[in-house]
Scaffold this motif. Structure first.
Motif, PDB file in Angstrom:
ATOM      1  N   HIS A  71       0.851  -1.197   0.000  1.00  0.00           N
ATOM      2  CA  HIS A  71       0.000   0.000   0.000  1.00  0.00           C
ATOM      3  C   HIS A  71       0.881   1.240   0.000  1.00  0.00           C
ATOM      4  O   HIS A  71       0.798   2.103   0.867  1.00  0.00           O
ATOM      5  CB  HIS A  71      -0.950  -0.015   1.199  1.00  0.00           C
ATOM      6  CG  HIS A  71      -1.887  -1.192   1.187  1.00  0.00           C
ATOM      7  ND1 HIS A  71      -1.540  -2.414   1.701  1.00  0.00           N
ATOM      8  CD2 HIS A  71      -3.128  -1.334   0.692  1.00  0.00           C
ATOM      9  CE1 HIS A  71      -2.543  -3.270   1.522  1.00  0.00           C
ATOM     10  NE2 HIS A  71      -3.524  -2.651   0.912  1.00  0.00           N
ATOM     11  N   LEU A  72       1.740   1.290  -0.992  1.00  0.00           N
ATOM     12  CA  LEU A  72       2.663   2.418  -1.149  1.00  0.00           C
ATOM     13  C   LEU A  72       1.882   3.651  -1.602  1.00  0.00           C
ATOM     14  O   LEU A  72       0.733   3.545  -2.036  1.00  0.00           O
ATOM     15  CB  LEU A  72       3.724   2.056  -2.193  1.00  0.00           C
ATOM     16  CG  LEU A  72       4.666   0.887  -1.845  1.00  0.00           C
ATOM     17  CD1 LEU A  72       5.499   0.486  -3.058  1.00  0.00           C
ATOM     18  CD2 LEU A  72       5.580   1.264  -0.684  1.00  0.00           C
ATOM     19  N   PRO A  73       2.517   4.823  -1.525  1.00  0.00           N
ATOM     20  CA  PRO A  73       1.828   6.014  -2.046  1.00  0.00           C
ATOM     21  C   PRO A  73       1.457   5.866  -3.523  1.00  0.00           C
ATOM     22  O   PRO A  73       0.444   6.398  -3.978  1.00  0.00           O
ATOM     23  CB  PRO A  73       2.864   7.118  -1.849  1.00  0.00           C
ATOM     24  CG  PRO A  73       3.730   6.658  -0.727  1.00  0.00           C
ATOM     25  CD  PRO A  73       3.796   5.158  -0.883  1.00  0.00           C
ATOM     26  N   ARG A  74       2.272   5.115  -4.266  1.00  0.00           N
ATOM     27  CA  ARG A  74       2.070   5.030  -5.709  1.00  0.00           C
ATOM     28  C   ARG A  74       2.828   3.817  -6.226  1.00  0.00           C
ATOM     29  O   ARG A  74       3.562   3.173  -5.479  1.00  0.00           O
ATOM     30  CB  ARG A  74       2.610   6.337  -6.324  1.00  0.00           C
ATOM     31  CG  ARG A  74       2.104   6.703  -7.683  1.00  0.00           C
ATOM     32  CD  ARG A  74       0.689   7.244  -7.682  1.00  0.00           C
ATOM     33  NE  ARG A  74       0.331   7.636  -9.046  1.00  0.00           N
ATOM     34  CZ  ARG A  74      -0.077   6.795  -9.981  1.00  0.00           C
ATOM     35  NH1 ARG A  74      -0.227   5.518  -9.710  1.00  0.00           N
ATOM     36  NH2 ARG A  74      -0.353   7.238 -11.198  1.00  0.00           N
ATOM     37  N   LYS A  75       2.688   3.551  -7.522  1.00  0.00           N
ATOM     38  CA  LYS A  75       3.403   2.411  -8.103  1.00  0.00           C
ATOM     39  C   LYS A  75       4.912   2.562  -7.975  1.00  0.00           C
ATOM     40  O   LYS A  75       5.423   3.676  -7.838  1.00  0.00           O
ATOM     41  CB  LYS A  75       3.015   2.249  -9.559  1.00  0.00           C
ATOM     42  CG  LYS A  75       3.311   3.463 -10.423  1.00  0.00           C
ATOM     43  CD  LYS A  75       2.724   3.258 -11.815  1.00  0.00           C
ATOM     44  CE  LYS A  75       2.773   4.538 -12.632  1.00  0.00           C
ATOM     45  NZ  LYS A  75       2.098   4.374 -13.928  1.00  0.00           N
ATOM     46  N   PHE A  76       5.614   1.419  -8.066  1.00  0.00           N
ATOM     47  CA  PHE A  76       7.054   1.447  -7.830  1.00  0.00           C
ATOM     48  C   PHE A  76       7.752   0.477  -8.775  1.00  0.00           C
ATOM     49  O   PHE A  76       7.523  -0.721  -8.738  1.00  0.00           O
ATOM     50  CB  PHE A  76       7.351   1.061  -6.380  1.00  0.00           C
ATOM     51  CG  PHE A  76       8.668   1.579  -5.901  1.00  0.00           C
ATOM     52  CD1 PHE A  76       8.744   2.791  -5.228  1.00  0.00           C
ATOM     53  CD2 PHE A  76       9.833   0.875  -6.137  1.00  0.00           C
ATOM     54  CE1 PHE A  76       9.974   3.285  -4.802  1.00  0.00           C
ATOM     55  CE2 PHE A  76      11.062   1.361  -5.722  1.00  0.00           C
ATOM     56  CZ  PHE A  76      11.132   2.561  -5.043  1.00  0.00           C
ATOM     57  N   LYS A  77       8.629   1.040  -9.624  1.00  0.00           N
ATOM     58  CA  LYS A  77       9.255   0.218 -10.659  1.00  0.00           C
ATOM     59  C   LYS A  77      10.754   0.123 -10.463  1.00  0.00           C
ATOM     60  O   LYS A  77      11.410   1.127 -10.230  1.00  0.00           O
ATOM     61  CB  LYS A  77       8.956   0.825 -12.034  1.00  0.00           C
ATOM     62  CG  LYS A  77       7.461   0.903 -12.314  1.00  0.00           C
ATOM     63  CD  LYS A  77       7.178   1.559 -13.647  1.00  0.00           C
ATOM     64  CE  LYS A  77       5.669   1.642 -13.874  1.00  0.00           C
ATOM     65  NZ  LYS A  77       5.357   2.271 -15.171  1.00  0.00           N
ATOM     66  N   ILE A  78      11.247  -1.094 -10.577  1.00  0.00           N
ATOM     67  CA  ILE A  78      12.678  -1.359 -10.384  1.00  0.00           C
ATOM     68  C   ILE A  78      13.248  -1.994 -11.650  1.00  0.00           C
ATOM     69  O   ILE A  78      12.615  -2.855 -12.250  1.00  0.00           O
ATOM     70  CB  ILE A  78      12.895  -2.308  -9.182  1.00  0.00           C
ATOM     71  CG1 ILE A  78      12.316  -1.699  -7.896  1.00  0.00           C
ATOM     72  CG2 ILE A  78      14.374  -2.635  -9.006  1.00  0.00           C
ATOM     73  CD1 ILE A  78      12.444  -2.588  -6.658  1.00  0.00           C
ATOM     74  N   ALA A  79      14.437  -1.539 -12.045  1.00  0.00           N
ATOM     75  CA  ALA A  79      15.152  -2.171 -13.164  1.00  0.00           C
ATOM     76  C   ALA A  79      16.556  -2.523 -12.708  1.00  0.00           C
ATOM     77  O   ALA A  79      17.162  -1.789 -11.925  1.00  0.00           O
ATOM     78  CB  ALA A  79      15.223  -1.230 -14.366  1.00  0.00           C
ATOM     79  N   VAL A  80      17.067  -3.662 -13.174  1.00  0.00           N
ATOM     80  CA  VAL A  80      18.423  -4.103 -12.830  1.00  0.00           C
ATOM     81  C   VAL A  80      19.206  -4.348 -14.115  1.00  0.00           C
ATOM     82  O   VAL A  80      18.743  -5.092 -14.986  1.00  0.00           O
ATOM     83  CB  VAL A  80      18.393  -5.421 -12.019  1.00  0.00           C
ATOM     84  CG1 VAL A  80      19.801  -5.768 -11.539  1.00  0.00           C
ATOM     85  CG2 VAL A  80      17.436  -5.338 -10.839  1.00  0.00           C
TER      86      VAL A  80
END
Ligand code: SF4
Lengths: 544, 150
Positions: free
Chosen positions: A161-170
């Motif tokens: 339930h974060l403030p907004r979406k969260f994207k990670i790249a490696v």
């Protein structure tokens, strides 16, 4: 590639059961739509203009033949015979019925796939370099780290339930093929001066209405602290990210408002605390995962030459293939951008064919690229001509990678309820125009990206040429941007001036291309010429 | 399994503890920091859970309020308290729904006071949603990685 063990399988199976129960409660009226919406979103289900859309995760873009065959079957059974590969290396289906989604997810789980956290205010599917494990320029294969973080971020109790979406790249090479610094967290696997492998963390990048390039907040995180450091980054965001305004809720705003240094300081404090909590998997876990990504059994001494006497084949090799670390092998990209087609779409038949070819010729592996194409990572050069012939016959042999026909376009007003303007028809018209006038072949690398609204799903800020659909007094209007890049030389495009209508924007793109053709110097790409001569000559030609 | 109290507002519907509940109302964080002899405090989403850490010895009940279920700050507050060694009752109050129960347990909540009483059957199922867990959190479940390398 990675294979589930009994634990991973138990988790996706439990998720399907949980979701089936949620759908039941929704249909029985025990859940309101407001309560149900975040639940379905975290299972990839969006409500679009005309129907539900389901987004299926393809972790770090890697797929095997069995999975691709299943995706094709799903396209036939639950959709209209098509799937749409996305800029997050996932696949979407546009015509889905809510009641059928639990069964659809159960079918996915049978081939170790899911739609977990492909939407919603949580950590999304983790993306990576589509040439991972094959590229000649990589330090290591970045995917084991992405898989470690996939498991950590799946059903993370604190961060759903974060403030907004969260994207990670490696990624793990100097060349950035994953737009790493335009992510909430971008991780580059690096080697430090002592020769140890670790991770550099870039936090607070993103596109959307306030595009930002992520600053580096820590140059080196040891591999046995990756999860703990990520957790610290997320906790600071979960606690302090803005929740008063949806448009200011991404982590880039927090990092920007605090300043990168202050954000980094808070993360360090949390990190020091979390290091005492024993939340880090042992390095043995990273080794266990890494073993799945060992090189396939490459043939040694395979012939390293290609017969390029067929000019069409030669052109495809030149444009769509990429150097492989193993002599005698090459990576080939299947363009899902035929002239006049819908960028990223593939029919069920085409998916079956790609799967067959991958199984026969590419060690049973494919990659979805963030440019909405499919990579066959490990083709023996001796097989390449046969592979190309089969692809070409099925309409999958278009030689336009990174050219003006290789357009990234979001779904736009044809599907998306947030859109201001259509993206797909504009992409189709531009691709047709440049095929018909022959200029497409002379332009070289020119990355064109189209978004149907300011949310920037089509990455228009990062296009050498970007197009943004806006609403102008109730009619569709398109702004033109120049000079963006998502590569290692990341930059954000600038708006040229007043917008255009649908035909006008197609003309405007051609005008900009003409300025480049007139002004370019030896060896310059569109982006290089733009950077050298600046905006003025383009403005002059467009509006003068 | 949880004790069942009478459902309804101001009622704890699920409690995973054996000790006697605190019988007086929780005070706000500000009030608590001022007077500081209360044994029950309520944390709002915007409060800094770390502010009360110096006094956790005297606390027997911490309520974490979820005015809207989409605001996830309370999950971090809960873990921060447990990580600091708080062993008293940690109660989720407010817009507490079926589909958040399992993750609230994982973050250390051991009692639940939903604004509207939840369906018992659905709730019991929800508490046992996950056969395994991927992460170490504030409950005592062994993460999958620990079992793999046990
Ligand atoms: S950019 Fe806008 S129109 Fe395009 S998919 Fe995203 S939200 Fe929809």
């Amino acid at each position: 590639m990675y294979q589930y063990d009994k634990y991973d399988q138990a988790m996706v199976d439990a998720r399907v059961a949980e979701y089936r129960d949620q759908v039941r409660r929704r249909l029985e009226g025990k859940l309101t739509e407001d309560q149900f919406k975040p639940l379905r979103l975290q299972n990839g289900l969006y409500l679009q203009l005309h129907a539900y859309m389901l987004r299926v995760a393809v972790p770090y873009g890697t797929l095997n033949a069995r999975q691709m065959h299943k995706l094709a079957d799903i396209a036939d059974k639950y959709d209209r015979g098509y799937g749409h590969f996305t800029t997050r290396q996932n696949i979407q289906y546009n015509w889905i019925k809510l009641e059928e989604t639990p069964d659809l997810l159960a079918e996915l789980a049978s081939v170790e796939m899911h739609a977990i956290q492909t939407s919603g205010n949580c950590i999304r599917n983790i993306s990576s370099d589509h040439y991972a494990g094959a590229a000649a320029d990589e330090l290591v294969d970045p995917r084991p780290y992405a898989e470690l973080l996939r498991q950590w971020s799946s059903f993370h109790p604190e961060f759903l339930h974060l403030p907004r979406k969260f994207k990670i790249a490696v990624i793990a090479s100097e060349t950035d093929r994953a737009a790493m610094r335009l992510h909430d967290i971008g991780i580059r696997i690096v080697r430090n001066d002592a020769g140890e492998v670790g991770a550099a963390f870039y936090v607070g990048g993103g596109m959307g209405r306030t595009p930002m390039i992520a600053p580096c907040i820590r140059e080196f995180v040891p591999l046995d602290q990756l999860v703990t450091y990520s957790e610290a980054c997320l906790r600071v965001y979960n606690r302090h990210g803005r929740r008063d305004n949806k448009y200011k809720a991404r982590i880039k705003i927090l990092v920007h408002e605090l300043g990168a240094e202050e954000y980094a300081r808070q993360v360090e404090e949390e990190f020091a605390h979390l290091l005492t909590q024993g939340i880090e998997p042992p390095l043995a876990e990273l080794e266990r995962i890494g073993a799945y990504f060992a090189d396939p059994p490459f043939e040694t001494g395979a012939s390293d030459t290609l017969d390029l006497s067929d000019p069409d084949f030669a052109l495809w090799v030149e444009r769509n293939c990429h150097a492989h670390k193993q002599p005698g092998y090459i990576s080939a990209t299947i363009s899902l951008k035929p002239v006049g087609g819908i960028p990223g779409d593939a029919s069920a038949e085409q998916m079956h064919l790609m799967a067959q070819i991958a199984e026969l010729y590419s060690f049973d592996e494919m990659r979805v690229t963030h440019a909405q194409n499919i990579v066959l990572p490990h083709i023996r050069k001796a097989d390449l001509y046969a592979v190309w012939q089969q692809l070409d016959e099925a309409g999958l042999g278009t030689a336009n990678l990174d050219g003006i026909g290789d357009i990234i376009a979001c779904p736009g007003l044809d599907y998306c309820s947030l859109a201001n303007a259509r993206s797909i028809p504009v992409a189709q018209k531009i691709s047709e125009r440049f095929a018909a006038n022959g200029k497409g072949d002379t332009l070289g690398e020119l990355k064109l990206k189209i978004s149907g609204c300011i949310n920037a799903c089509g990455h228009h800020h990062a296009g050498h040429i970007g197009i943004l659909g806006v609403d102008r007094k109730g009619t569709e209007n398109y702004q033109l941007l120049l000079g963006g890049s998502e590569a290692a030389d990341t930059s954000l495009g600038k708006i040229t001036g007043p917008g255009f209508d649908e035909d006008g924007i197609v003309n405007a793109v051609e005008t900009a291309a003409d300025v480049y053709l007139r002004e370019r110097q030896e060896g310059e790409r569109f982006l290089d010429t733009y950077r050298r001569i600046g905006m003025e000559p383009f403005k002059e030609a467009l509006y003068g | 399994m949880a004790d069942l109290a009478t459902p309804g507002p101001d009622a704890v519907q699920f409690r995973f503890r054996d000790d006697e509940p605190v019988d007086h109302a929780a005070v706000t964080v500000d009030a608590f920091l001022d007077q500081s002899n209360a044994s029950a405090v309520r944390i709002e989403p915007g409060d800094d859970a770390r502010a009360i850490l110096p006094h956790i010895e005297q606390l027997r009940l911490v309520e974490v309020n979820f005015p809207g279920f989409m605001d996830g700050r309370g999950y971090s507050s809960a873990r921060i308290l447990r990580e600091a060694g708080y062993t008293g009752e940690l109660r989720a109050v407010g817009d507490v729904l079926i589909d958040q129960l399992a993750i609230m347990r994982r973050c250390g909540f051991d009692s639940f006071q939903p604004d509207r009483a939840l369906d018992e059957g659905d709730a019991q199922r929800a508490f046992t949603t996950w056969p395994e867990v991927y992460q170490a959190a504030a409950d005592d479940r062994a993460p999958i990685w620990a079992k793999r390398h046990g």
